[in-house]
Design a protein around this motif. Structure first.
Motif, PDB file in Angstrom:
ATOM      1  N   VAL A   1      24.080  -1.134  50.513  1.00  0.00           N
ATOM      2  CA  VAL A   1      25.205  -0.316  50.057  1.00  0.00           C
ATOM      3  C   VAL A   1      24.687   1.054  49.634  1.00  0.00           C
ATOM      4  CG1 VAL A   1      27.028  -0.058  48.339  1.00  0.00           C
ATOM      5  CG2 VAL A   1      26.548  -2.297  49.301  1.00  0.00           C
ATOM      6  N   GLN A   2      25.321   2.091  50.150  1.00  0.00           N
ATOM      7  CA  GLN A   2      25.008   3.449  49.721  1.00  0.00           C
ATOM      8  C   GLN A   2      26.205   3.998  48.964  1.00  0.00           C
ATOM      9  OE1 GLN A   2      23.854   5.439  53.391  1.00  0.00           O
ATOM     10  NE2 GLN A   2      21.701   5.196  52.829  1.00  0.00           N
ATOM     11  N   LEU A   3      25.939   4.665  47.854  1.00  0.00           N
ATOM     12  CA  LEU A   3      26.987   5.142  46.970  1.00  0.00           C
ATOM     13  C   LEU A   3      26.933   6.652  46.849  1.00  0.00           C
ATOM     14  CD1 LEU A   3      26.495   2.497  44.143  1.00  0.00           C
ATOM     15  CD2 LEU A   3      28.105   2.391  46.044  1.00  0.00           C
ATOM     16  N   GLN A   4      28.094   7.277  46.852  1.00  0.00           N
ATOM     17  CA  GLN A   4      28.192   8.730  46.744  1.00  0.00           C
ATOM     18  C   GLN A   4      29.223   9.054  45.673  1.00  0.00           C
ATOM     19  OE1 GLN A   4      26.467  11.068  48.725  1.00  0.00           O
ATOM     20  NE2 GLN A   4      27.353  12.711  47.498  1.00  0.00           N
ATOM     21  N   ALA A   5      28.740   9.558  44.543  1.00  0.00           N
ATOM     22  CA  ALA A   5      29.625   9.918  43.446  1.00  0.00           C
ATOM     23  C   ALA A   5      30.055  11.368  43.559  1.00  0.00           C
ATOM     24  CB  ALA A   5      28.923   9.686  42.116  1.00  0.00           C
ATOM     25  N   SER A   6      31.263  11.636  43.111  1.00  0.00           N
ATOM     26  CA  SER A   6      31.780  12.997  43.134  1.00  0.00           C
ATOM     27  C   SER A   6      32.843  13.146  42.050  1.00  0.00           C
ATOM     28  CB  SER A   6      32.380  13.321  44.507  1.00  0.00           C
ATOM     29  OG  SER A   6      33.469  12.458  44.785  1.00  0.00           O
ATOM     30  N   GLY A   7      33.244  14.392  41.826  1.00  0.00           N
ATOM     31  CA  GLY A   7      34.338  14.640  40.897  1.00  0.00           C
ATOM     32  C   GLY A   7      33.933  15.268  39.581  1.00  0.00           C
ATOM     33  N   GLY A   8      32.648  15.413  39.345  1.00  0.00           N
ATOM     34  CA  GLY A   8      32.222  16.029  38.107  1.00  0.00           C
ATOM     35  C   GLY A   8      32.591  17.498  38.065  1.00  0.00           C
ATOM     36  N   GLY A   9      32.514  18.073  36.881  1.00  0.00           N
ATOM     37  CA  GLY A   9      32.834  19.480  36.737  1.00  0.00           C
ATOM     38  C   GLY A   9      32.968  19.859  35.285  1.00  0.00           C
ATOM     39  N   LEU A  10      33.575  21.007  35.072  1.00  0.00           N
ATOM     40  CA  LEU A  10      33.748  21.562  33.734  1.00  0.00           C
ATOM     41  C   LEU A  10      35.194  21.374  33.291  1.00  0.00           C
ATOM     42  CD1 LEU A  10      32.752  23.284  31.325  1.00  0.00           C
ATOM     43  CD2 LEU A  10      33.384  25.307  32.666  1.00  0.00           C
ATOM     44  N   VAL A  11      35.371  20.881  32.071  1.00  0.00           N
ATOM     45  CA  VAL A  11      36.700  20.673  31.532  1.00  0.00           C
ATOM     46  C   VAL A  11      36.670  20.948  30.038  1.00  0.00           C
ATOM     47  CG1 VAL A  11      36.305  18.208  31.120  1.00  0.00           C
ATOM     48  CG2 VAL A  11      38.641  19.037  31.471  1.00  0.00           C
ATOM     49  N   GLN A  12      37.785  21.359  29.495  1.00  0.00           N
ATOM     50  CA  GLN A  12      37.859  21.608  28.070  1.00  0.00           C
ATOM     51  C   GLN A  12      38.036  20.293  27.304  1.00  0.00           C
ATOM     52  OE1 GLN A  12      41.000  24.506  27.465  1.00  0.00           O
ATOM     53  NE2 GLN A  12      39.510  26.178  27.458  1.00  0.00           N
ATOM     54  N   ALA A  13      37.609  20.300  26.073  1.00  0.00           N
ATOM     55  CA  ALA A  13      37.785  19.121  25.223  1.00  0.00           C
ATOM     56  C   ALA A  13      39.261  18.746  25.165  1.00  0.00           C
ATOM     57  CB  ALA A  13      37.247  19.402  23.833  1.00  0.00           C
ATOM     58  N   GLY A  14      39.516  17.457  25.261  1.00  0.00           N
ATOM     59  CA  GLY A  14      40.888  16.968  25.294  1.00  0.00           C
ATOM     60  C   GLY A  14      41.451  16.846  26.691  1.00  0.00           C
ATOM     61  N   GLY A  15      40.740  17.395  27.653  1.00  0.00           N
ATOM     62  CA  GLY A  15      41.212  17.364  29.025  1.00  0.00           C
ATOM     63  C   GLY A  15      40.824  16.092  29.757  1.00  0.00           C
ATOM     64  N   SER A  16      41.124  16.077  31.047  1.00  0.00           N
ATOM     65  CA  SER A  16      40.883  14.894  31.871  1.00  0.00           C
ATOM     66  C   SER A  16      40.099  15.251  33.118  1.00  0.00           C
ATOM     67  CB  SER A  16      42.213  14.254  32.294  1.00  0.00           C
ATOM     68  OG  SER A  16      42.959  13.828  31.182  1.00  0.00           O
ATOM     69  N   LEU A  17      39.419  14.249  33.636  1.00  0.00           N
ATOM     70  CA  LEU A  17      38.646  14.402  34.863  1.00  0.00           C
ATOM     71  C   LEU A  17      38.582  13.042  35.532  1.00  0.00           C
ATOM     72  CD1 LEU A  17      37.260  16.990  35.929  1.00  0.00           C
ATOM     73  CD2 LEU A  17      35.116  16.104  35.009  1.00  0.00           C
ATOM     74  N   SER A  18      38.576  13.041  36.848  1.00  0.00           N
ATOM     75  CA  SER A  18      38.498  11.790  37.579  1.00  0.00           C
ATOM     76  C   SER A  18      37.268  11.793  38.468  1.00  0.00           C
ATOM     77  CB  SER A  18      39.751  11.582  38.429  1.00  0.00           C
ATOM     78  OG  SER A  18      39.686  10.354  39.125  1.00  0.00           O
ATOM     79  N   LEU A  19      36.447  10.791  38.331  1.00  0.00           N
ATOM     80  CA  LEU A  19      35.274  10.624  39.180  1.00  0.00           C
ATOM     81  C   LEU A  19      35.564   9.607  40.267  1.00  0.00           C
ATOM     82  CD1 LEU A  19      32.431  10.431  36.494  1.00  0.00           C
ATOM     83  CD2 LEU A  19      33.460  12.446  37.544  1.00  0.00           C
ATOM     84  N   SER A  20      34.945   9.809  41.413  1.00  0.00           N
ATOM     85  CA  SER A  20      35.052   8.869  42.525  1.00  0.00           C
ATOM     86  C   SER A  20      33.664   8.462  42.977  1.00  0.00           C
ATOM     87  CB  SER A  20      35.792   9.503  43.704  1.00  0.00           C
ATOM     88  OG  SER A  20      37.101   9.884  43.358  1.00  0.00           O
ATOM     89  N   CYS A  21      33.584   7.269  43.497  1.00  0.00           N
ATOM     90  CA  CYS A  21      32.326   6.776  44.047  1.00  0.00           C
ATOM     91  C   CYS A  21      32.644   6.072  45.356  1.00  0.00           C
ATOM     92  CB  CYS A  21      31.648   5.826  43.070  1.00  0.00           C
ATOM     93  SG  CYS A  21      30.125   5.078  43.693  1.00  0.00           S
ATOM     94  N   ALA A  22      32.258   6.693  46.451  1.00  0.00           N
ATOM     95  CA  ALA A  22      32.519   6.135  47.767  1.00  0.00           C
ATOM     96  C   ALA A  22      31.321   5.315  48.225  1.00  0.00           C
ATOM     97  CB  ALA A  22      32.802   7.254  48.762  1.00  0.00           C
ATOM     98  N   ALA A  23      31.582   4.132  48.734  1.00  0.00           N
ATOM     99  CA  ALA A  23      30.515   3.238  49.152  1.00  0.00           C
ATOM    100  C   ALA A  23      30.545   3.013  50.654  1.00  0.00           C
ATOM    101  CB  ALA A  23      30.646   1.899  48.433  1.00  0.00           C
ATOM    102  N   SER A  24      29.376   2.882  51.217  1.00  0.00           N
ATOM    103  CA  SER A  24      29.283   2.522  52.630  1.00  0.00           C
ATOM    104  C   SER A  24      29.080   1.025  52.740  1.00  0.00           C
ATOM    105  CB  SER A  24      28.114   3.254  53.280  1.00  0.00           C
ATOM    106  OG  SER A  24      26.901   2.808  52.694  1.00  0.00           O
ATOM    107  N   GLY A  25      29.366   0.471  53.895  1.00  0.00           N
ATOM    108  CA  GLY A  25      29.123  -0.952  54.084  1.00  0.00           C
ATOM    109  C   GLY A  25      30.386  -1.771  54.006  1.00  0.00           C
TER     110      GLY A  25
END
Length: 123
Positions: A1-25
């Motif tokens: 299984v190979q994993l590729q994470a994405s979605g990081g970034g800069l956000v202000q306190a109190g805000g929201s962010l969504s990370l994704s991790c796509a897998a092969s296989g």
């Protein structure tokens, strides 16, 4: 299984962010999945995990009630929705997979790791 994470970034306190991790296989749907994070000079710590069928979830006390893990086995992807972010959530986040399929918080029980994605929360 190979994993590729994405979605990081800069956000202000109190805000929201969504990370994704796509897998092969083809066997992604059998794997237990986890999200971890690591600050410089510190050990990688467990954040959230989900069993292969999505029935069981487990969160660290520091994120419980703010973060939500989910998965879409049809898309071979696991997500981490992060709400009410705090400056102390600023670290690199990693996704991981374990063939056993169950959810655990011990990083040593995950066989596969993606590269990290940086989340920065400004105050």
């Amino acid at each position: 299984v190979q994993l590729q994470a994405s979605g990081g970034g800069l956000v202000q306190a109190g805000g929201s962010l969504s990370l994704s991790c796509a897998a092969s296989g083809r066997t992604f749907s059998r794997y237990g999945m986890g999200w971890f994070r690591q600050a410089p000079g510190k050990q990688r710590e467990f954040v959230a995990g989900m069993s292969w069928n999505g029935v069981s979830t487990y969160y660290s006390d520091s994120v419980k009630g703010r973060f939500t893990i989910s998965r879409d086995n049809a898309k071979n992807t696991v997500y981490l929705q992060m709400n009410s972010l705090k400056p102390e959530d600023t670290v690199v986040y990693y996704c991981a997979a374990r063939a056993a399929g169950t959810v655990v918080g011990n990083r040593n029980l995950y066989e596969y790791w993606g590269q990290g994605t940086l989340v920065t929360v400004s105050s």
